[in-house]
Scaffold this motif. Structure first.
Motif, PDB file in Angstrom:
ATOM      1  N   TYR A   1       0.846  -1.178   0.000  1.00  0.00           N
ATOM      2  CA  TYR A   1       0.000   0.000   0.000  1.00  0.00           C
ATOM      3  C   TYR A   1       0.885   1.231   0.000  1.00  0.00           C
ATOM      4  CZ  TYR A   1      -3.187   3.532   1.927  1.00  0.00           C
ATOM      5  OH  TYR A   1      -3.928   4.669   2.131  1.00  0.00           O
ATOM      6  N   LYS A   2       0.547   2.174  -0.842  1.00  0.00           N
ATOM      7  CA  LYS A   2       1.306   3.420  -0.868  1.00  0.00           C
ATOM      8  C   LYS A   2       0.463   4.494  -0.202  1.00  0.00           C
ATOM      9  CE  LYS A   2       3.921   4.774  -4.488  1.00  0.00           C
ATOM     10  NZ  LYS A   2       5.163   5.499  -4.606  1.00  0.00           N
ATOM     11  N   CYS A   3       1.028   5.092   0.826  1.00  0.00           N
ATOM     12  CA  CYS A   3       0.289   6.132   1.543  1.00  0.00           C
ATOM     13  C   CYS A   3      -0.024   7.284   0.592  1.00  0.00           C
ATOM     14  CB  CYS A   3       1.101   6.631   2.733  1.00  0.00           C
ATOM     15  SG  CYS A   3       0.273   7.966   3.599  1.00  0.00           S
ATOM     16  N   LEU A   4      -1.303   7.662   0.552  1.00  0.00           N
ATOM     17  CA  LEU A   4      -1.723   8.715  -0.372  1.00  0.00           C
ATOM     18  C   LEU A   4      -1.206  10.090   0.051  1.00  0.00           C
ATOM     19  CD1 LEU A   4      -5.410   7.535  -0.862  1.00  0.00           C
ATOM     20  CD2 LEU A   4      -3.481   7.188  -2.428  1.00  0.00           C
ATOM     21  N   THR A   5      -0.886  10.226   1.325  1.00  0.00           N
ATOM     22  CA  THR A   5      -0.448  11.521   1.839  1.00  0.00           C
ATOM     23  C   THR A   5       1.056  11.739   1.697  1.00  0.00           C
ATOM     24  OG1 THR A   5      -2.242  11.364   3.426  1.00  0.00           O
ATOM     25  CG2 THR A   5      -0.617  13.078   3.815  1.00  0.00           C
TER      26      THR A   5
ATOM     27  N   SER B   1      -0.455 -10.014   5.138  1.00  0.00           N
ATOM     28  CA  SER B   1      -1.883 -10.246   4.934  1.00  0.00           C
ATOM     29  C   SER B   1      -2.629  -8.925   4.922  1.00  0.00           C
ATOM     30  CB  SER B   1      -2.454 -11.153   6.035  1.00  0.00           C
ATOM     31  OG  SER B   1      -2.615 -10.411   7.222  1.00  0.00           O
ATOM     32  N   ARG B   2      -3.841  -8.973   4.402  1.00  0.00           N
ATOM     33  CA  ARG B   2      -4.667  -7.774   4.308  1.00  0.00           C
ATOM     34  C   ARG B   2      -4.973  -7.208   5.696  1.00  0.00           C
ATOM     35  NH1 ARG B   2      -8.935  -5.886   0.822  1.00  0.00           N
ATOM     36  NH2 ARG B   2      -8.739  -7.634  -0.583  1.00  0.00           N
ATOM     37  N   LYS B   3      -5.184  -8.136   6.640  1.00  0.00           N
ATOM     38  CA  LYS B   3      -5.512  -7.737   8.005  1.00  0.00           C
ATOM     39  C   LYS B   3      -4.364  -6.942   8.641  1.00  0.00           C
ATOM     40  CE  LYS B   3      -7.623  -9.905  12.043  1.00  0.00           C
ATOM     41  NZ  LYS B   3      -7.946 -11.195  12.659  1.00  0.00           N
ATOM     42  N   ILE B   4      -3.157  -7.463   8.463  1.00  0.00           N
ATOM     43  CA  ILE B   4      -1.979  -6.791   9.017  1.00  0.00           C
ATOM     44  C   ILE B   4      -1.730  -5.493   8.265  1.00  0.00           C
ATOM     45  CG2 ILE B   4       0.523  -6.995   9.376  1.00  0.00           C
ATOM     46  CD1 ILE B   4      -0.039 -10.069   9.807  1.00  0.00           C
ATOM     47  N   MET B   5      -1.985  -5.503   6.960  1.00  0.00           N
ATOM     48  CA  MET B   5      -1.836  -4.297   6.147  1.00  0.00           C
ATOM     49  C   MET B   5      -2.719  -3.183   6.697  1.00  0.00           C
ATOM     50  SD  MET B   5      -0.271  -3.284   3.263  1.00  0.00           S
ATOM     51  CE  MET B   5       0.182  -1.914   4.293  1.00  0.00           C
ATOM     52  N   THR B   6      -3.940  -3.532   7.073  1.00  0.00           N
ATOM     53  CA  THR B   6      -4.858  -2.538   7.622  1.00  0.00           C
ATOM     54  C   THR B   6      -4.317  -1.971   8.927  1.00  0.00           C
ATOM     55  OG1 THR B   6      -6.725  -3.598   6.563  1.00  0.00           O
ATOM     56  CG2 THR B   6      -7.230  -2.140   8.397  1.00  0.00           C
TER      57      THR B   6
ATOM     58  N   LEU C   1      -3.386   1.889   9.414  1.00  0.00           N
ATOM     59  CA  LEU C   1      -4.021   2.712  10.439  1.00  0.00           C
ATOM     60  C   LEU C   1      -2.980   3.291  11.389  1.00  0.00           C
ATOM     61  CD1 LEU C   1      -7.218   0.626  11.253  1.00  0.00           C
ATOM     62  CD2 LEU C   1      -7.080   2.771   9.990  1.00  0.00           C
ATOM     63  N   TYR C   2      -2.010   2.463  11.762  1.00  0.00           N
ATOM     64  CA  TYR C   2      -0.948   2.929  12.652  1.00  0.00           C
ATOM     65  C   TYR C   2      -0.197   4.067  11.986  1.00  0.00           C
ATOM     66  CZ  TYR C   2       3.119   3.221  15.600  1.00  0.00           C
ATOM     67  OH  TYR C   2       4.100   3.701  16.417  1.00  0.00           O
TER      68      TYR C   2
ATOM     69  N   ARG D   1      -2.323   7.265  11.715  1.00  0.00           N
ATOM     70  CA  ARG D   1      -2.620   7.890  13.005  1.00  0.00           C
ATOM     71  C   ARG D   1      -1.394   8.403  13.723  1.00  0.00           C
ATOM     72  NH1 ARG D   1      -6.963   3.346  14.930  1.00  0.00           N
ATOM     73  NH2 ARG D   1      -8.674   4.083  13.662  1.00  0.00           N
ATOM     74  N   ASN D   2      -0.275   7.693  13.573  1.00  0.00           N
ATOM     75  CA  ASN D   2       0.904   8.034  14.373  1.00  0.00           C
ATOM     76  C   ASN D   2       2.075   8.572  13.590  1.00  0.00           C
ATOM     77  OD1 ASN D   2      -0.077   6.882  17.041  1.00  0.00           O
ATOM     78  ND2 ASN D   2      -0.292   5.134  15.693  1.00  0.00           N
ATOM     79  N   GLU D   3       2.145   8.297  12.314  1.00  0.00           N
ATOM     80  CA  GLU D   3       3.330   8.701  11.569  1.00  0.00           C
ATOM     81  C   GLU D   3       3.104   9.955  10.711  1.00  0.00           C
ATOM     82  OE1 GLU D   3       5.515   4.375  11.857  1.00  0.00           O
ATOM     83  OE2 GLU D   3       4.774   5.008   9.919  1.00  0.00           O
ATOM     84  N   CYS D   4       2.221   9.847   9.725  1.00  0.00           N
ATOM     85  CA  CYS D   4       2.044  11.040   8.887  1.00  0.00           C
ATOM     86  C   CYS D   4       0.722  11.766   9.168  1.00  0.00           C
ATOM     87  CB  CYS D   4       2.170  10.689   7.408  1.00  0.00           C
ATOM     88  SG  CYS D   4       0.729   9.884   6.725  1.00  0.00           S
ATOM     89  N   THR D   5      -0.130  11.147  10.009  1.00  0.00           N
ATOM     90  CA  THR D   5      -1.442  11.695  10.363  1.00  0.00           C
ATOM     91  C   THR D   5      -2.268  12.104   9.141  1.00  0.00           C
ATOM     92  OG1 THR D   5      -0.689  13.979  10.725  1.00  0.00           O
ATOM     93  CG2 THR D   5      -0.592  12.482  12.623  1.00  0.00           C
ATOM     94  N   GLY D   6      -2.018  11.434   8.015  1.00  0.00           N
ATOM     95  CA  GLY D   6      -2.754  11.747   6.791  1.00  0.00           C
ATOM     96  C   GLY D   6      -4.240  11.441   6.913  1.00  0.00           C
TER      97      GLY D   6
END
Ligand SMILES: [Zn+2]
Length: 79
Positions: free
Chosen positions: A46-50, A59-64, A68-69, A72-77
């Protein structure tokens, strides 16, 4: 001893359970927009859009969780 009423409840539940579940799945897939699944390695990326940072997960679950982490915590995008 199961009464006719109990049977009725079971029947209603078995008919109604798939709907919320399908809605949940649809929402889950909507959230997963932008995920790329590498068929050969089995990894999700996944490429962060921000901040355009690339992330990957097994896995998709871990990707989510990672997404989210990150948001919420790194770029706050987006928050
Ligand atoms: Zn980011």
């Amino acid at each position: 001893m199961a009464t006719q009423w109990d049977f009725g409840i079971d029947l209603i539940q078995s008919l109604e359970i798939p709907d919320p579940f399908q809605t949940f799945v649809a929402k889950k897939y909507a959230n997963a927009k932008g995920y790329v699944h590498d068929f050969f390695t089995g990894e999700w990326s996944y490429k962060c859009l921000t901040c355009k940072e690339d992330m990957s997960a097994p896995s998709r679950k871990i990707m989510t969780k990672i997404r989210l982490y990150h948001s919420r915590n790194e770029c706050t995008g987006g928050y």
